[in-house]
Scaffold this active site. Structure first.
Site, mmCIF file in Angstrom:
data_model
loop_
_atom_site.group_PDB
_atom_site.id
_atom_site.type_symbol
_atom_site.label_atom_id
_atom_site.label_comp_id
_atom_site.label_asym_id
_atom_site.label_seq_id
_atom_site.Cartn_x
_atom_site.Cartn_y
_atom_site.Cartn_z
ATOM 1 N N ASP A 243 0.821 -1.202 0.000
ATOM 2 C CA ASP A 243 0.000 0.000 0.000
ATOM 3 C C ASP A 243 0.859 1.258 0.000
ATOM 4 O O ASP A 243 2.088 1.182 -0.154
ATOM 5 C CB ASP A 243 -0.977 -0.014 1.182
ATOM 6 N N HIS A 244 0.232 2.412 0.191
ATOM 7 C CA HIS A 244 0.948 3.688 0.170
ATOM 8 C C HIS A 244 2.011 3.768 1.262
ATOM 9 O O HIS A 244 3.048 4.384 1.076
ATOM 10 C CB HIS A 244 -0.037 4.852 0.304
ATOM 11 N N CYS B 34 3.678 -2.899 3.846
ATOM 12 C CA CYS B 34 2.838 -1.762 4.238
ATOM 13 C C CYS B 34 3.626 -0.961 5.272
ATOM 14 O O CYS B 34 4.845 -1.145 5.381
ATOM 15 C CB CYS B 34 1.465 -2.216 4.755
ATOM 16 N N THR C 274 3.658 -1.080 8.615
ATOM 17 C CA THR C 274 4.213 -1.929 9.680
ATOM 18 C C THR C 274 4.477 -3.357 9.228
ATOM 19 O O THR C 274 5.215 -4.087 9.886
ATOM 20 C CB THR C 274 3.254 -2.010 10.878
ATOM 21 N N HIS D 20 12.559 -22.955 9.068
ATOM 22 C CA HIS D 20 11.660 -23.667 9.968
ATOM 23 C C HIS D 20 10.206 -23.666 9.525
ATOM 24 O O HIS D 20 9.473 -24.606 9.842
ATOM 25 C CB HIS D 20 11.732 -23.073 11.368
ATOM 26 N N HIS E 117 10.961 -29.953 11.143
ATOM 27 C CA HIS E 117 10.144 -28.798 10.780
ATOM 28 C C HIS E 117 9.053 -29.170 9.783
ATOM 29 O O HIS E 117 7.999 -28.538 9.761
ATOM 30 C CB HIS E 117 11.011 -27.673 10.222
#
Length: 151
Positions: A12-13, A69, A71, A102, A137
């Site tokens: 996104d922006h 994005c 975050t 993993h 795993h």
């Protein structure tokens, strides 16, 4: 990952500048990259870009995906809603390696407001060049796939 493999990228922006930087980095290394947008810094909604990237990876149209994005949280939530996607939200080099070794992640999420360009480039390079270890795993990843079948 070989450089002939295809990578889907989108954000996104809030992740636009980092997406453009990473896309350019990958293209200069010879990767085939398709940009799912956004294409400028105008306000927009991260699901509109994270979902198509994740869907394209789940449908095996691309080998791996990268979503960005502000975050990394929003795009990672959206990507992980898609069956067949294991998206890791990564902001450090150790996690970039571990999420491939993993968890066999096929989509990488990052936040532009969390990591700088230099670290993001390192994270991407580590993530793309780290193989899934399998072994103990594999049974855990198989359990994730079983959870997906129930939903």
């Amino acid at each position: 990952m070989t450089k002939s493999e295809k990578i889907a990228i989108g954000g996104d922006h809030g992740g636009f500048e980092l997406k453009e930087f990473i896309k350019n980095h990958l293209e200069h290394q010879g990767y085939q990259v398709e940009d799912f947008g956004t294409y400028d810094k105008s306000s927009c909604d991260y699901p509109d870009f994270a979902y198509p990237v994740a869907k394209a990876v789940a449908e095996h149209k691309f080998d791996k995906g990268i979503v960005i994005c502000g975050t990394g949280i929003g795009v990672s939530i959206v990507a992980n809603k898609v069956k067949g996607v294991r998206c890791g939200l990564v902001h450090d080099c150790f996690s970039a390696k571990a999420t491939r070794q993993h968890n066999d992640t096929n989509v990488l999420a990052m936040g532009e407001r969390v990591v700088g360009k230099g670290l993001a480039q390192e994270i991407v390079d580590i993530w793309l060049h780290t193989e899934f270890e399998g072994g103990r795993h594999k049974k855990r990843v198989d359990k994730i796939k079983e959870v997906e079948k129930e939903n």
